[in-house]
Design an enzyme around this catalytic site. Structure first.
Site, PDB file in Angstrom:
ATOM      1  N   HIS A  29       0.832  -1.209   0.000  1.00  0.00           N
ATOM      2  CA  HIS A  29       0.000   0.000   0.000  1.00  0.00           C
ATOM      3  C   HIS A  29       0.867   1.260   0.000  1.00  0.00           C
ATOM      4  O   HIS A  29       0.684   2.160  -0.839  1.00  0.00           O
ATOM      5  CB  HIS A  29      -0.922  -0.006   1.221  1.00  0.00           C
ATOM      6  CG  HIS A  29      -1.803   1.199   1.334  1.00  0.00           C
ATOM      7  ND1 HIS A  29      -3.091   1.215   0.854  1.00  0.00           N
ATOM      8  CD2 HIS A  29      -1.584   2.444   1.859  1.00  0.00           C
ATOM      9  CE1 HIS A  29      -3.627   2.413   1.077  1.00  0.00           C
ATOM     10  NE2 HIS A  29      -2.733   3.163   1.694  1.00  0.00           N
ATOM     11  N   GLU A  30       1.801   1.316   0.937  1.00  0.00           N
ATOM     12  CA  GLU A  30       2.655   2.501   1.038  1.00  0.00           C
ATOM     13  C   GLU A  30       3.607   2.612  -0.155  1.00  0.00           C
ATOM     14  O   GLU A  30       3.955   3.717  -0.573  1.00  0.00           O
ATOM     15  CB  GLU A  30       3.457   2.472   2.345  1.00  0.00           C
ATOM     16  CG  GLU A  30       2.600   2.451   3.611  1.00  0.00           C
ATOM     17  CD  GLU A  30       1.613   3.606   3.697  1.00  0.00           C
ATOM     18  OE1 GLU A  30       1.873   4.666   3.079  1.00  0.00           O
ATOM     19  OE2 GLU A  30       0.580   3.456   4.366  1.00  0.00           O
ATOM     20  N   HIS A  33       1.907   4.596  -2.857  1.00  0.00           N
ATOM     21  CA  HIS A  33       2.046   6.040  -2.620  1.00  0.00           C
ATOM     22  C   HIS A  33       3.449   6.512  -2.984  1.00  0.00           C
ATOM     23  O   HIS A  33       3.630   7.536  -3.654  1.00  0.00           O
ATOM     24  CB  HIS A  33       1.797   6.360  -1.140  1.00  0.00           C
ATOM     25  CG  HIS A  33       0.381   6.173  -0.686  1.00  0.00           C
ATOM     26  ND1 HIS A  33      -0.701   6.658  -1.373  1.00  0.00           N
ATOM     27  CD2 HIS A  33      -0.128   5.571   0.434  1.00  0.00           C
ATOM     28  CE1 HIS A  33      -1.813   6.361  -0.727  1.00  0.00           C
ATOM     29  NE2 HIS A  33      -1.488   5.692   0.372  1.00  0.00           N
TER      30      HIS A  33
END
Length: 381
Positions: A29-30, A33
């Site tokens: 997920h990170e 980003h």
């Protein structure tokens, strides 16, 4: 001492495995980003798995601090102009002109939205890749939606189902396998359904309303499901394994990821409309217990469980709650339409409301976890 021994055993059996799974999903997920931020020219100050004091960290060649922290329930990517880890508020005070060029909050709204959306999208991609890989390596197991038996006096019996019938559609939704039938019937307790069946080469329509069946799962949580009284033989000779190529495996992976999200949305709606008990909402304890039980079944169920968690973390992060990615996207949508950002006061109020909602949800699911563990220990539920 017995309690401490039990706690130590629980942490070893359940906690470690869950943290490994959660760390992988949070990292992806990170990373979404992070990669899109770099692509958009945003300077990333820190990439953290976990919150709080740092356990271990290092700097890469771009000056980003990669860190592991003591509270492993999440993570964040912090940009050079962020006031905090949630990107709520910014400041370029003390930054040089070249550093300001990498500020996240000075980028066009389209770039900021892309960076924020990349996290959930990365989770969806992880789920799709895992499902597609499993589809290619082990094949797709199909249990046809055939009726092998009908429970007497059940809705199916009253509707006229007979052994040998094959269900091909429910409310005009195509049914390809028995799991499709179970999913729709299970989530439609008390709702009339129109079943299209094939019987001796002829298509018929039978109408049945699933009964409401209330049960407790292995963790003591109450849930309701629909049953119509159709029985299916689950023997191995009834299951077909279909080999699929890469394109079809990917398409099926996308469909399974979408199905996970749809199932979660339907479950949340059932809780909101009180068709399902809110008791079944669980937190880290429940997730850890399920992870440990799935791990005992082998690597394939474990990978499917990771895909399921990843898809749902991606979806939950897109909820329009300030603090979450969806809340940021909501403000960016407002900014795109109005051609100016929401006022600082509006953003602060939204952040405070979102944080309050999130904290109430955290307290609620953890309370559910604790109460269900207590009921199992004391035998009161």
């Amino acid at each position: 001492m017995d309690f401490l021994a039990t706690l130590a055993t629980w942490i070893w059996q359940y906690g470690i495995m869950f943290l490994l799974v959660l760390t992988l999903v949070v990292f992806i997920h990170e990373l979404g980003h992070f990669l899109v931020a770099r692509w958009c020219g945003v300077t990333v100050k820190a990439f953290s798995i976990g919150f709080g004091p740092e356990i271990y960290g290092f700097y890469d060649k771009h000056g980003t601090r990669w860190r592991f922290a003591w509270i492993p329930l999440g993570g964040y990517v912090k940009f050079i102009d962020d006031d905090n880890a949630s990107s709520q508020g910014s400041s370029t005070k003390g930054l040089t002109a070249s550093e300001r060029a990498g500020a996240f909050h000075s980028k066009p709204v389209s770039s900021r939205a892309a960076v924020v959306a990349a996290g959930p999208i990365a989770n969806f991609l992880l789920a799709t890749v895992l499902y597609a890989a499993l589809n290619m390596t082990v094949g797709v197991r199909v249990l046809p939606a055939l009726v092998d038996g009908v429970v007497p006096n059940s809705p199916a019996a009253q509707a006229g189902f007979q052994p040998g019938d094959q269900v091909v559609a429910i409310n005009n939704t195509a049914i390809e396998k028995f799991e499709d039938l179970q999913r729709i019937v299970g989530s439609s307790a008390g709702e009339p359904l129109a079943f299209t069946i094939e019987r001796n080469g002829e298509k018929l329509t039978l109408n049945a309303t699933p009964n409401v069946d209330e049960q407790r799962d292995a963790f003591g949580r109450t849930f309701r499901r629909g049953l119509i009284g159709i029985q299916r033989t689950m023997s191995a000779d009834k299951v077909r394994t279909v080999d699929v190529g890469i394109p079809q495996a990917i398409l099926l992976g996308v469909g399974e990821t979408y199905g996970n999200i749809s199932q979660t949305i339907a479950g949340l709606w059932d809780i909101v409309t009180r068709r399902q008990s809110a008791e079944q909402m669980g937190g880290p304890i429940m997730m850890a217990e399920v992870t440990a039980k799935v791990a005992e079944l082998g690597w394939e169920p474990m990978l499917r469980w990771i895909a399921f968690i990843s898809a749902n973390i991606g979806f939950l992060n897109l909820l329009p709650i300030p603090v979450l990615d969806g809340g940021h996207l909501l403000f960016y949508g407002y900014e795109a339409v109005r051609r100016k950002p929401a006022s600082e006061r509006m953003q602060q109020m939204g952040f405070q409301v979102g944080l309050a909602v999130l904290m109430m949800l955290v307290v609620f699911v953890n309370f559910n976890d604790i109460m269900n563990v207590w009921r199992r220990i004391t035998g009161t539920g």
